[in-house]
Design an enzyme around this catalytic site. Structure first.
Site, PDB file in Angstrom:
ATOM      1  N   TYR A 167      -1.486  10.868  15.484  1.00 26.13           N
ATOM      2  CA  TYR A 167      -0.407  10.010  14.499  1.00 26.13           C
ATOM      3  C   TYR A 167       0.297   8.994  15.327  1.00 26.13           C
ATOM      4  O   TYR A 167       0.162   7.764  15.128  1.00 26.13           O
ATOM      5  CB  TYR A 167       0.666  10.863  14.063  1.00 26.13           C
ATOM      6  CG  TYR A 167       1.795  10.160  13.204  1.00 26.13           C
ATOM      7  CD1 TYR A 167       1.498   9.655  11.833  1.00 26.13           C
ATOM      8  CD2 TYR A 167       3.061   9.682  13.698  1.00 26.13           C
ATOM      9  CE1 TYR A 167       2.621   8.923  11.207  1.00 26.13           C
ATOM     10  CE2 TYR A 167       4.026   9.174  12.853  1.00 26.13           C
ATOM     11  CZ  TYR A 167       3.784   8.618  11.751  1.00 26.13           C
ATOM     12  OH  TYR A 167       4.613   7.699  11.061  1.00 26.13           O
ATOM     13  N   THR A 210       0.871  -1.237   0.162  1.00 29.64           N
ATOM     14  CA  THR A 210      -0.100   0.072   0.150  1.00 29.64           C
ATOM     15  C   THR A 210       0.780   1.191   0.070  1.00 29.64           C
ATOM     16  O   THR A 210       2.089   1.360   0.606  1.00 29.64           O
ATOM     17  CB  THR A 210      -0.872  -0.053   1.302  1.00 29.64           C
ATOM     18  OG1 THR A 210       0.120  -0.011   2.547  1.00 29.64           O
ATOM     19  CG2 THR A 210      -1.763  -1.305   1.258  1.00 29.64           C
ATOM     20  N   GLY A 211       0.469   2.318  -0.808  1.00 27.97           N
ATOM     21  CA  GLY A 211       1.117   3.459  -0.754  1.00 27.97           C
ATOM     22  C   GLY A 211       2.506   3.262  -1.580  1.00 27.97           C
ATOM     23  O   GLY A 211       3.439   4.035  -0.916  1.00 27.97           O
ATOM     24  N   ALA A 212       2.539   2.602  -2.426  1.00 27.48           N
ATOM     25  CA  ALA A 212       3.954   2.214  -3.311  1.00 27.48           C
ATOM     26  C   ALA A 212       4.298   3.069  -4.244  1.00 27.48           C
ATOM     27  O   ALA A 212       5.311   2.962  -4.988  1.00 27.48           O
ATOM     28  CB  ALA A 212       3.447   0.557  -4.024  1.00 27.48           C
ATOM     29  N   ASN A 213       3.405   4.499  -4.372  1.00 30.38           N
ATOM     30  CA  ASN A 213       3.913   5.185  -5.299  1.00 30.38           C
ATOM     31  C   ASN A 213       5.105   6.347  -4.978  1.00 30.38           C
ATOM     32  O   ASN A 213       5.420   7.011  -5.428  1.00 30.38           O
ATOM     33  CB  ASN A 213       2.670   5.947  -5.804  1.00 30.38           C
ATOM     34  CG  ASN A 213       2.085   6.930  -4.767  1.00 30.38           C
ATOM     35  OD1 ASN A 213       1.364   6.443  -3.853  1.00 30.38           O
ATOM     36  ND2 ASN A 213       2.038   8.222  -4.925  1.00 30.38           N
ATOM     37  N   SER A 214       5.293   6.340  -3.466  1.00 28.79           N
ATOM     38  CA  SER A 214       6.185   7.507  -2.969  1.00 28.79           C
ATOM     39  C   SER A 214       6.910   6.812  -1.879  1.00 28.79           C
ATOM     40  O   SER A 214       6.684   5.825  -1.091  1.00 28.79           O
ATOM     41  CB  SER A 214       5.138   8.431  -2.362  1.00 28.79           C
ATOM     42  OG  SER A 214       5.777   9.441  -1.330  1.00 28.79           O
ATOM     43  N   GLY A 215       8.201   7.521  -1.514  1.00 31.02           N
ATOM     44  CA  GLY A 215       8.893   7.200  -0.234  1.00 31.02           C
ATOM     45  C   GLY A 215       9.287   5.814  -0.094  1.00 31.02           C
ATOM     46  O   GLY A 215       9.855   5.303  -1.048  1.00 31.02           O
TER      47      GLY A 215
END
Ligand SMILES: NC(=O)c1ccc[n+]([C@@H]2O[C@H](COP(=O)([O-])OP(=O)(O)OC[C@H]3O[C@@H](n4cnc5c(N)ncnc54)[C@H](OP(=O)(O)O)[C@@H]3O)[C@@H](O)[C@H]2O)c1
Ligand SMILES: *[C@@H]1O[C@H](CO)[C@@H](O)[C@H](O)[C@H]1NC(C)=O
Ligand SMILES: *[C@@H]1O[C@H](CO)[C@@H](O)[C@H](O)[C@H]1NC(C)=O
Length: 344
Positions: free
Chosen positions: A225, A49-54
């Protein structure tokens, strides 16, 4: 006067050299699988998940290089497609004859839309993933070897998800909670398989305040957070307990401080920006360095069978008692089931 100027210049020079030294000869993380191991993940399907950044992007790049077929679960299709194109290009450039998306070396990338701030999106994403896995390997049983819960949002202003959850708790914990539960059957039938959860050391400043999980009474973005990252750890430990004897393992890690887009909601005054950039350049890890523990937990034979543990820099670390509290973990699980609507 001249002496003072020279002294100031020397001090500035010394400071810059010291920062550069920190960057280049400081304790850097060893890169796993450098060069070799190119077929280690061959034939394995990994969902990030969230593999497009960082960190997610760096993890995807490395697992792709190791031969995995990587499903990128991303909120924004355009950003994700761009990242996928770049990743494929980097692989082609880096790889010799044995690396390249069309040869047997490197794996394959698939982009799928996933908004963790929407339970509807999580559900339709899971259906699509199952469909994709059925279609692409018609002759084989669909499999999912590794799930990496990596996406995250950090200290945003007060916002709610589509389903009315406080955003950080909703995305970092509840979205991933539903996602993992919906994919659990597939992970079990693919055993031995692994789940990897990305948390943060900042979990230390959080608490699971059951009486106000949506922070309607009062919103503190740092607390929320930290609470979401503590939830990631409690979730991992409760899930590990539930998965005993299934050959599905689940571990959690903190990446350290890493230069990514995570700080997008933090406003740094323009004048301080250059200093801030210098400091992050000197003291923060690069995404590839930061991703090493995710890559390790997803791929290393060393952690075969290890479950319910907390890692940093590819080593097991101790947790504070509040992150090991079984009754809080159990209660959080039950409450989360109700919140995402999967109560049986
Ligand atoms: N960087 C650090 O120093 C650090 C330290 C400790 C822990 N972490 C953890 O590391 C993980 C990765 O963060 P990062 O540092 O790589 O930050 P990043 O560059 O901002 O990446 C975060 C990823 O999460 C995605 N995301 C955010 N909200 C989402 C949603 N509603 N649905 C689906 N995806 C969503 C982002 O998508 P978009 O690009 O579309 O926004 C992005 O792909 C997070 O869990 C974070 O808590 C990072
Ligand atoms: C917000 O939460 C953080 C971490 O829990 C805490 O250190 C800080 O004092 C809180 N701020 C306010 C204004 O309560
Ligand atoms: C787990 O793996 C072990 C060793 O490979 C195997 O003997 C056992 O049958 C597996 N258990 C399940 C539930 O798949």
């Amino acid at each position: 006067m001249a002496v003072a100027t020279v002294a100031a210049l020397l001090a500035a020079l010394g400071g810059a050299l010291w920062l550069a030294a920190r960057r280049f000869v400081g304790p850097t993380v060893k890169r796993l699988h450098r060069g070799g191991d190119s077929g280690l993940m061959h034939g394995k399907t990994v969902l990030i998940t969230g593999a497009n950044s960082g960190l997610g992007r760096a993890t995807a790049a490395e697992l792709l290089r190791l031969g995995a077929r990587v499903i990128m679960g991303c909120r924004d299709r355009t950003r994700a497609e761009e990242a996928a194109i770049q990743l494929r290009r980097e692989i082609c450039q880096a790889g010799g004859p044995e690396l390249g998306p069309d040869s047997s070396g490197a794996g394959e990338l698939v982009v799928k839309e996933l908004d963790l701030a929407s339970l509807r999106s999580v559900r339709s994403f899971c259906q699509e993933v199952l469909q994709q896995l059925l279609n692409s390997f018609a002759k084989e049983e669909p499999r999912l070897d590794v799930l990496i819960n990596n996406a995250g949002i950090f200290q945003c202003p007060y916002m709610k998800t589509e389903d009315g959850f406080e955003m950080q708790f909703g995305v970092n914990h509840l979205g991933h909670f539903l996602l993992t539960n919906l994919l659990l059957g597939l992970l079990k039938s693919s055993a031995p398989s692994r789940i990897v959860v990305v948390t943060s050391k900042l979990y230390k400043y959080g608490d699971i305040n059951f009486e106000d999980l949506n922070s309607e009474q009062n919103y503190n973005k740092s607390f929320c957070y930290s609470r979401s990252k503590l939830a990631n750890i409690l979730f991992t430990r409760e899930l590990a307990r539930r998965l005993e004897g299934t050959n599905v393992t689940v571990n959690v890690l903190h990446p350290g401080m890493v230069r990514t887009n995570l700080g997008r909601h933090i406003h740094i005054p323009l004048l301080v920006k250059p200093l801030f950039n210098l400091v992050t350049w000197a003291f923060f890890k690069t995404p590839l360095e930061g991703a090493q523990t995710s890559i390790y937990l997803a791929s290393s034979p060393e952690v075969e069978g290890v479950s319910g543990k907390y890692f940093g820099d590819c080593k097991e670390e101790e947790l504070l008692p509040k992150a090991m509290d079984e009754s809080v973990a159990g209660k959080l699980w039950d409450v989360s089931e109700v919140m995402v609507g999967i109560l049986k």
